[in-house]
Scaffold this motif. Structure first.
Motif, mmCIF file in Angstrom:
data_model
loop_
_atom_site.group_PDB
_atom_site.id
_atom_site.type_symbol
_atom_site.label_atom_id
_atom_site.label_comp_id
_atom_site.label_asym_id
_atom_site.label_seq_id
_atom_site.Cartn_x
_atom_site.Cartn_y
_atom_site.Cartn_z
ATOM 1 N N GLN A 57 0.845 -1.027 0.076
ATOM 2 C CA GLN A 57 -0.032 0.155 0.039
ATOM 3 C C GLN A 57 1.017 1.241 0.629
ATOM 4 O O GLN A 57 1.924 1.129 0.425
ATOM 5 C CB GLN A 57 -0.874 -0.036 1.298
ATOM 6 C CG GLN A 57 -1.994 1.176 1.017
ATOM 7 C CD GLN A 57 -2.506 0.845 2.792
ATOM 8 O OE1 GLN A 57 -2.819 0.387 3.300
ATOM 9 N NE2 GLN A 57 -4.353 1.732 2.223
ATOM 10 N N ALA A 58 0.327 2.265 -0.700
ATOM 11 C CA ALA A 58 0.984 3.383 -0.926
ATOM 12 C C ALA A 58 0.143 4.716 -0.069
ATOM 13 O O ALA A 58 -1.262 5.149 -0.945
ATOM 14 C CB ALA A 58 1.935 3.757 -1.905
ATOM 15 N N GLN A 59 0.479 5.433 0.343
ATOM 16 C CA GLN A 59 -0.225 6.458 0.239
ATOM 17 C C GLN A 59 0.633 7.871 0.448
ATOM 18 O O GLN A 59 1.302 7.908 1.707
ATOM 19 C CB GLN A 59 -1.151 7.130 1.776
ATOM 20 C CG GLN A 59 -1.880 5.539 1.984
ATOM 21 C CD GLN A 59 -2.630 5.765 3.274
ATOM 22 O OE1 GLN A 59 -1.709 5.276 4.371
ATOM 23 N NE2 GLN A 59 -3.564 6.085 3.920
ATOM 24 N N SER A 75 2.656 2.700 -6.313
ATOM 25 C CA SER A 75 1.781 2.846 -5.542
ATOM 26 C C SER A 75 0.978 1.260 -5.782
ATOM 27 O O SER A 75 0.026 0.784 -5.325
ATOM 28 C CB SER A 75 0.759 3.744 -6.322
ATOM 29 O OG SER A 75 0.129 3.322 -6.945
ATOM 30 N N THR A 87 9.797 7.888 0.901
ATOM 31 C CA THR A 87 8.660 9.008 1.107
ATOM 32 C C THR A 87 8.809 9.958 1.279
ATOM 33 O O THR A 87 10.039 10.975 2.034
ATOM 34 C CB THR A 87 8.217 8.297 2.512
ATOM 35 O OG1 THR A 87 8.776 8.641 3.873
ATOM 36 C CG2 THR A 87 7.194 6.458 1.918
ATOM 37 N N ALA A 92 4.552 3.892 3.721
ATOM 38 C CA ALA A 92 3.870 2.939 2.520
ATOM 39 C C ALA A 92 4.508 1.759 3.269
ATOM 40 O O ALA A 92 4.716 1.553 4.658
ATOM 41 C CB ALA A 92 5.443 2.823 1.411
#
Length: 550
Positions: A57-59, A75, A87, A92
């Motif tokens: 997961q990537a934000q 992502s 990041t 992440a």
């Protein structure tokens, strides 16, 4: 020789697959205790399978280093970490075998011997997981939890929250259990109590860091470009703020609180993120001094220097790049020194050690600025309506406030001194009509907004008048029509007026016509029956009508 040499090569190859760091240390001549890989079953090791990290997961800002050496956003779930990941303001989540690695904002890691090598920033790990931490091999068996904090030489630690972890440290195997932490430089194991659970709050997106006040020469450096800092500038991750001699700047953050960067200092904004618990602020002070006022209940706040790292959740404190930490309210934890607390009335000396707080001239200077900042913001505008040909506006506020006026989609800054702010005119002339002028004053993160109506009137009053001469008496009867007389807004309507000026044989007489009484009848003396008579009508915008009375 071939028969004996080939098994040796094969044995080295097998060791690289089972315990790659062991082989590297043996090749380098260092003693090493094998750790193996993390197993899904507590207490065991596994010699098969893979712990190659994969993106789950990537934000926010998460980038992967490509084969060509360029960083690109990443992502896609399942993407294998082939080189490095970093990041900005973001998070992440990586899967490593059966374990998990959560990468915080402003952090960096790489793939090293099919495992994750944590290089810089902050990380949260759930076991079973095996990683390297700047080259140190760390294995957590079973479903444990640990955090890793890396901030230059100020903080290099592994702290275990649940379960236990084993490290290959300084040529020996070290076991760190729950509620313990180990300093990767000294190898010292101390007690650990979680005070900054950034990983427990859900990431919501970018937060803000804005310049709220400046004095003297303050500059913003962004991607190699340097310019003068101005109030309202947003400091994105990677931006550096610099102050010259005698200068200072204040930076406000999402949710409240501020940092004052004192003279001859340099601050780098690593990340500001919004979370469900408030906001997380990550800063780096490379040189000079930072005065911090952190509001309670607004999430985490970390300020790193080349010497010391600080973590707080609500306090007033000062940090010098040299390692001095002074606490005036609340408490500051020093993650790089076993989370040693520095409480109100205490300070950490440049050489280390906590003692009694000693105030100096810089402390008193910042306290005086805090008191000045605490003054409530004011904004006063003229009563009633503005009725002018071009916008002329006078506003009163605190001397160090910034005042702007917006009208018809245009925003202009009011200049002034001693708390009096004036706008003489707009660059472009507005068409005739009625407008709402919005005036906004800002100061140290406070904002006040007021509105005042504006009438742009360039048309002279229309006057209908009749004169009757009877001997030495002149009677004028008439009506005045003007834009100012048609505007009624309650109490201010009576102040809308047109001034009439009649000149009879060189003698002037005046009276006013208001919105409520636009008709007039006026008796005036005549020196002689044929005396010349003129009438001038002037509205509040200065427009004038001239009428000759027969």
């Amino acid at each position: 020789m071939k028969v004996t040499a080939r098994p040796a090569v094969l044995k080295l190859h097998v060791n690289l697959r089972v315990a790659p760091l062991t082989a590297l240390l043996l090749l380098g001549g260092a003693a090493f205790v094998p750790l193996g890989r993390a197993s899904a079953q507590t207490g065991g090791t596994q010699t098969a399978g893979t712990t190659t990290p994969r993106l789950a997961q990537a934000q926010g800002s998460v980038e992967l280093l490509g084969a060509s050496g360029t960083w690109a956003p990443g992502s896609a779930p399942g993407t294998e970490l082939s080189t490095s990941l970093r990041t900005g303001t973001g998070r992440a989540e990586l899967k490593s075998g059966a374990g998990q690695i959560v990468v915080g904002s402003a952090s960096r890691l790489r793939r090293y011997l099919d495992e994750a090598d944590l290089l810089d920033g902050r990380f949260f790990l759930r076991g079973p997981v095996a990683v390297h931490v700047q080259g140190t091999h760390v294995v957590m068996e079973g479903a444990g939890q640990m955090r890793v904090d890396l901030s230059g030489r100020a903080t290099r630690r592994v702290a275990v929250l649940q379960g236990q972890a084993r490290l290959s440290l300084n040529g020996r195997a070290v076991t760190v259990r729950a509620a313990q932490q180990v300093d990767l430089d000294s190898g010292k194991i101390t007690a650990f109590r979680e005070q900054d659970p950034w990983y427990a709050s859900q990431y919501r997106g970018l937060g803000d860091a804005n310049i709220e006040a400046t004095r003297g020469q303050v500059r913003v450096d962004r991607a190699g470009q340097s310019r003068v800092a101005v109030i309202g500038d947003t400091l994105d991750p990677g931006v550096t703020l610099n102050t010259a001699a005698g200068a200072w700047a204040e930076v406000g953050f999402t949710g409240g609180g501020y940092l004052r960067l004192n003279e001859q200092s340099e601050l780098n904004v690593l990340a500001v993120e919004r979370t469900e618990r408030g906001r997380e602020v990550l800063l780096k002070l490379s040189r000079g001094t930072a005065w911090n006022v952190v509001q309670k209940g607004q999430g985490g706040y970390r300020l790193d220097t080349p010497v010391v790292s600080t973590a707080v959740r609500g306090t007033v404190f000062r940090v010098d790049a040299s390692g001095v930490v002074k606490v005036f309210e609340g408490q500051v934890a020093l993650p790089g020194e076993g989370d040693q607390p520095v409480s109100a009335g205490q300070q950490r000396a440049e050489a280390g050690g906590v003692g009694t707080l000693q105030l100096d001239a810089l402390d008193r200077f910042n306290q005086s600025l805090d008191a000045e900042r605490a003054r409530p913001l004011t904004l006063d505008l003229p009563a009633g309506k503005l009725q002018v040909q071009d916008l002329t506006l006078l506003a009163r506020s605190l001397p160090d406030a910034a005042v702007q006026a917006s009208v018809a989609g245009r925003t202009v800054t009011l200049g002034g001194t001693d708390g009096v702010f004036r706008l003489e005119r707009l660059e472009d002339t507005l068409p005739e009509g009625t407008y709402a002028v919005t005036v906004t004053a800002t100061r140290f993160g406070q904002t006040l907004t007021r509105q005042v109506p504006l009438v742009i009137d360039r048309t002279a009053p229309a006057v209908t008048v009749q004169g009757r001469r009877e001997g030495r008496v002149l009677t004028l009867t008439g009506r005045v029509q003007d834009a100012s007389l048609t505007i009624t807004d309650g109490s201010s309507a009576a102040r809308n007026r047109v001034t009439l000026r009649v000149t009879v044989n060189g003698v002037a007489y005046t009276r006013t016509v208001t919105a409520g009484r636009p008709d007039f009848q006026w008796t005036l003396p005549l020196a002689t029956p044929g005396s010349p008579v003129t009438l001038n009508a002037t509205d509040e915008a200065g427009n004038e009508r001239h009428v000759e009375i027969p």
